[in-house]
Design an enzyme around this catalytic site. Sequence first.
Site, PDB file in Angstrom:
ATOM      1  N   ASP A   7      -1.454  -3.117  11.511  1.00  0.00           N
ATOM      2  CA  ASP A   7      -1.127  -3.488  13.011  1.00  0.00           C
ATOM      3  C   ASP A   7      -1.015  -4.779  13.401  1.00  0.00           C
ATOM      4  O   ASP A   7      -1.881  -5.489  13.512  1.00  0.00           O
ATOM      5  CB  ASP A   7      -2.012  -2.557  14.292  1.00  0.00           C
ATOM      6  N   GLU A  67       3.199  -1.465  11.019  1.00  0.00           N
ATOM      7  CA  GLU A  67       3.888  -0.871  12.103  1.00  0.00           C
ATOM      8  C   GLU A  67       5.102  -2.155  12.549  1.00  0.00           C
ATOM      9  O   GLU A  67       4.596  -3.070  12.540  1.00  0.00           O
ATOM     10  CB  GLU A  67       2.735  -0.805  13.292  1.00  0.00           C
ATOM     11  N   ASP A 140      -7.221  -2.581  17.778  1.00  0.00           N
ATOM     12  CA  ASP A 140      -6.323  -2.646  16.696  1.00  0.00           C
ATOM     13  C   ASP A 140      -6.642  -2.181  15.306  1.00  0.00           C
ATOM     14  O   ASP A 140      -5.510  -1.989  14.572  1.00  0.00           O
ATOM     15  CB  ASP A 140      -6.135  -4.478  16.653  1.00  0.00           C
TER      16      ASP A 140
END
Length: 167
Positions: A7, A67, A140
Amino acid sequence: MRILGIDPGTLVVGYGIIETANDELTLVGFSSLTPPACAPIPQRLAYIYKGLVEVIELYQPDEVAVESPFADKNIKSALAIGKAQAVALLAAANHSLPVTEYSPACIKSRVAGSGNASKEQIQEMVRLLLNLAEIPQPNDAADALAVAICHHSQRAFTNIISQGDLT
């Protein structure tokens, strides 16, 4: 198969590693990289790169899932995240690892069954799918685990399609 989910961000980069075998998911590890917030962007990106290289060398993933940035109203934020994403792609490429990028909506859909799922729903599904007592922290890292789970789900779906077994 060992999957590293990332992420990306310029203030915090979450990462999570899962192992998959016979459709079972096992948590291997998770954490986050937090470059000094006061450092200029190039130094933060160098910190992130070095940290991700260490993660890759420690956990030896087979594949990496990242992502992709979501540009809604804050284009400046999306561009900054894109820089961190590029660093993640570079770290994986320099280790000859296959990388797949996923949009936030795809991750939500694959993990929680809805592209409109809330952050809390995604985190709870991560907890349930990995059979954990608590939601992984920091957030996260939980998000990075969702990226890894999404990749596993997408690979399983692709394998079913390629085998022609739609029953």
